[in-house]
Design an enzyme around this catalytic site. Sequence first.
Site, PDB file in Angstrom:
ATOM      1  CB  ALA A 124      80.063   1.054  84.175  1.00  0.00           C
ATOM      2  CB  THR A 139      82.270   1.776  78.319  1.00  0.00           C
ATOM      3  OG1 THR A 139      82.465   3.253  77.961  1.00  0.00           O
ATOM      4  CG2 THR A 139      81.103   1.112  77.284  1.00  0.00           C
ATOM      5  CB  VAL A 173      85.976   6.706  84.838  1.00  0.00           C
ATOM      6  CG1 VAL A 173      84.546   6.945  85.270  1.00  0.00           C
ATOM      7  CG2 VAL A 173      86.850   6.392  85.790  1.00  0.00           C
ATOM      8  CB  CYS A 174      82.694   7.222  81.627  1.00  0.00           C
ATOM      9  SG  CYS A 174      81.086   7.735  80.699  1.00  0.00           S
ATOM     10  CB  THR A 175      83.386   7.234  76.758  1.00  0.00           C
ATOM     11  OG1 THR A 175      83.404   8.490  77.265  1.00  0.00           O
ATOM     12  CG2 THR A 175      81.949   6.972  76.533  1.00  0.00           C
TER      13      THR A 175
END
Length: 210
Positions: free
Chosen positions: A153, A123, A103-105
């Site tokens: 993302a 990301t 998730v995310c970074t």
Amino acid sequence: MLRRMDIVIPLFEGFEPLDAIGPYEILAMVPGATVRFVTAEPGLVRDAFGALPVHVPTAYGEVERCDVLLVPGGGGIRPMLADPAFLDWVRRVHAGTRFTTSVCTGSVVLGAAGLLKGLTATTHWAATAELESHGAVYTADRVVRHDRLITAAGVSSGIDMALRLSALLTDEITAQAIQLCTEYDPQPPFDTGSVAKAPAEVVARAGTLG
């Protein structure tokens, strides 16, 4: 007795809280699943904002396999990216997972571990260049799947990813039931949830937050 499905989420100082807690809420409802957090050294781990300490009793080094590995993001990924032992652990565990996700970074971590070379991945919009520096091809899609690799993302998209993952682990009716139990029916007051939609002044303000 059937073995329970093991879902592992590594936490680190400065993790983005919703990256981990959003998917945890969803995946903990998957029938037959156990979700557990791991960290470098057992003890308290604090989120990016500092007010959500989580007591994590298990070191990631104690985990040699799991069904699902889910790597959250946040500013705290920097030490993890520079930790060869952690990246080696990610590679080693990934070899035996049903699904490896981020998730995310968290996708930057997967990239640094060499798992995303040549693949499209997503990301947080502010980390696209860093993700691509590890050989991935960024796409603005909210959730991206390549076989057993799934990237999500920024922040809230982890809930979308976890619901899709729930369907893969069980079936679509179960995933839809989990969505209903959590009453996940987004109706945001503003339509500025992506860079493509947000006015320039909103993007500029976002760069000063977090």
